[in-house]
Design an enzyme around this catalytic site. Sequence first.
Site, PDB file in Angstrom:
ATOM      1  N   PHE A 216       0.816  -1.216   0.000  1.00  0.00           N
ATOM      2  CA  PHE A 216       0.000   0.000   0.000  1.00  0.00           C
ATOM      3  C   PHE A 216       0.846   1.262   0.000  1.00  0.00           C
ATOM      4  O   PHE A 216       0.366   2.334  -0.384  1.00  0.00           O
ATOM      5  CB  PHE A 216      -0.961  -0.014   1.192  1.00  0.00           C
ATOM      6  CG  PHE A 216      -0.375   0.407   2.504  1.00  0.00           C
ATOM      7  CD1 PHE A 216      -0.487   1.715   2.957  1.00  0.00           C
ATOM      8  CD2 PHE A 216       0.299  -0.508   3.318  1.00  0.00           C
ATOM      9  CE1 PHE A 216       0.052   2.111   4.176  1.00  0.00           C
ATOM     10  CE2 PHE A 216       0.829  -0.127   4.534  1.00  0.00           C
ATOM     11  CZ  PHE A 216       0.712   1.190   4.964  1.00  0.00           C
ATOM     12  N   LYS A 217       2.101   1.167   0.401  1.00  0.00           N
ATOM     13  CA  LYS A 217       2.949   2.351   0.437  1.00  0.00           C
ATOM     14  C   LYS A 217       3.124   2.973  -0.958  1.00  0.00           C
ATOM     15  O   LYS A 217       3.406   4.165  -1.075  1.00  0.00           O
ATOM     16  CB  LYS A 217       4.315   2.017   1.032  1.00  0.00           C
ATOM     17  CG  LYS A 217       4.287   1.381   2.422  1.00  0.00           C
ATOM     18  CD  LYS A 217       3.756   2.311   3.483  1.00  0.00           C
ATOM     19  CE  LYS A 217       3.646   1.655   4.839  1.00  0.00           C
ATOM     20  NZ  LYS A 217       4.912   1.351   5.486  1.00  0.00           N
ATOM     21  N   ASP A 218       2.947   2.161  -2.015  1.00  0.00           N
ATOM     22  CA  ASP A 218       3.055   2.696  -3.372  1.00  0.00           C
ATOM     23  C   ASP A 218       2.012   3.771  -3.648  1.00  0.00           C
ATOM     24  O   ASP A 218       2.233   4.668  -4.461  1.00  0.00           O
ATOM     25  CB  ASP A 218       2.880   1.590  -4.413  1.00  0.00           C
ATOM     26  CG  ASP A 218       4.043   0.614  -4.460  1.00  0.00           C
ATOM     27  OD1 ASP A 218       5.190   1.061  -4.303  1.00  0.00           O
ATOM     28  OD2 ASP A 218       3.794  -0.591  -4.646  1.00  0.00           O
TER      29      ASP A 218
ATOM     30  N   MET B  69       3.685   6.855  -2.259  1.00  0.00           N
ATOM     31  CA  MET B  69       5.079   7.091  -2.635  1.00  0.00           C
ATOM     32  C   MET B  69       5.230   7.424  -4.111  1.00  0.00           C
ATOM     33  O   MET B  69       6.093   8.235  -4.488  1.00  0.00           O
ATOM     34  CB  MET B  69       5.922   5.869  -2.271  1.00  0.00           C
ATOM     35  CG  MET B  69       7.332   6.206  -1.897  1.00  0.00           C
ATOM     36  SD  MET B  69       7.462   7.170  -0.367  1.00  0.00           S
ATOM     37  CE  MET B  69       7.147   5.905   0.848  1.00  0.00           C
TER      38      MET B  69
ATOM     39  N   THR C 266       7.822   0.604   3.309  1.00  0.00           N
ATOM     40  CA  THR C 266       8.106   2.003   2.971  1.00  0.00           C
ATOM     41  C   THR C 266       9.395   2.107   2.162  1.00  0.00           C
ATOM     42  O   THR C 266       9.476   2.861   1.190  1.00  0.00           O
ATOM     43  CB  THR C 266       8.224   2.861   4.245  1.00  0.00           C
ATOM     44  OG1 THR C 266       6.948   2.949   4.864  1.00  0.00           O
ATOM     45  CG2 THR C 266       8.713   4.263   3.929  1.00  0.00           C
TER      46      THR C 266
END
Length: 481
Positions: A118-120, A123, A155
């Site tokens: 989900f960090k994409d 980011m 992350t």
Amino acid sequence: MKYLSTRGEAANKRFCDILLEGLAPDGGLYLPEIYPRVDVATLARWRDLYHRSPQGYADLAFEILALYIDDIPAEDLRAICRKTYTVEVFGTGEIVPLRHVEDGLWLEALSNGPTLAFKDMAMQLLGNLFEYELARRNGGRGEQLNILGATSGDTGSAAEYAMRGKKGVNVFMTSPHGRMSPFQQAQMFSLQDANIHNLAIQGVFDDCQDIVKAVSNDLDFKRKYKIGTVNSINWARLLAQVVYYFAGYFQASKNESDPVSFTVPSGNFGNVCAGHVARMMGLPIAKLVVATNENDVLDEFFRTGVYRVRGSADTHETSSPSMDISKASNFERFIFDLLGRDGAKTRALFGEQLSRVGVFDLSKDAAFPAATTKYGFVSGKSSHADRLRTIRDSWEQHGLMIDPHTADGLKVAQANRVVGQPMIVLETALPIKFADTIVEALGREPERPAKFAGIEQLPKRVTVLDKDVQAVKDYIVRHVA
């Protein structure tokens, strides 16, 4: 839109002032002076936009971000959103499609991006914002940014894949040595780009996070070496995450009067803090359910009012390692709101009391009940046995293979459901990132995207360092162009 620090000493900043800055000079975290409120008519318009526009998610992102960003021309900001949220990058036009689990229970798929986590979602946007802002600075001649980050797993890879090859950007990413899954390590350490630096710290994630904060608090060093951050202490990253709460809501609800709840696997409180922001904007969220693993500092607070950070020796190494965090840096943002935006009181708790005794107690504070009654927070925890059982049940009953962090969320969500009200669990990663636990639960390997075949065998670029602030500073100095 102006921004202020949770500790009260930095105010009157604009978005692009804080985009590259990370922590405020007083050690606090930035928040907008006010949360823009969204009325029912706007929600209805955004619902139609998300479902009908050819680039619905990107255009929804623009509408939300434009409420907070008024120092980037609107057409430039729209173009950045449309460049970021594409079918080519995320594999689906919906970007964050809901998957039905059972009556009233949904998973929101946030792991379709380049690093399968989900960090994409934030980011990829951050990388494009950084490149845009750096290029237009210094009279159009451009500036350099040296990003210092800390990761417990996802992350780091999301940041590195978003920033690799970006003009004007170096990444120095710290991670706890030996505490990420083999796949997570391989995703990061196999990158050979000259602007990517992996620093494995002899400690736990909180040691990495402490190093990042210590460097950020050394204002002379920070300014001389142009240090920025991509951790969720960066407001821009958290703001990007607000968008998928609206997108999930529009998929799960029929009209603007229908409340929904969200359950969020949480370690550093950034993901669920974005839900708090969405709720403050007027999104009809009934409950924000914080799901923890055995490192239950957040669950303990919402149950008791006591926030008690753990040391390295008391931070459990679990099968949902990205949540092995016992000092939730984003939590300060919520406490600031809970305490009526009292910067002095927030500074006393986070800047003084926590560093001195490692705990504060709000159980007797008149504001504490509002965490649930006004802000909708409840919590629960999940163990290794729980996540194995949830992974197994999800596969056997619904044909859904989920990663262990999502399993923590699903387990806690099932205990907090309300009949007739949708409950959305935020998926955090694809199962392949935690193959050992999937094999333990199901006796079979998860599917691996073809582009990651044999990634664990690729050559690795990583430097192991002691958990020492000066050692990290020295490395940065040696490698800044």
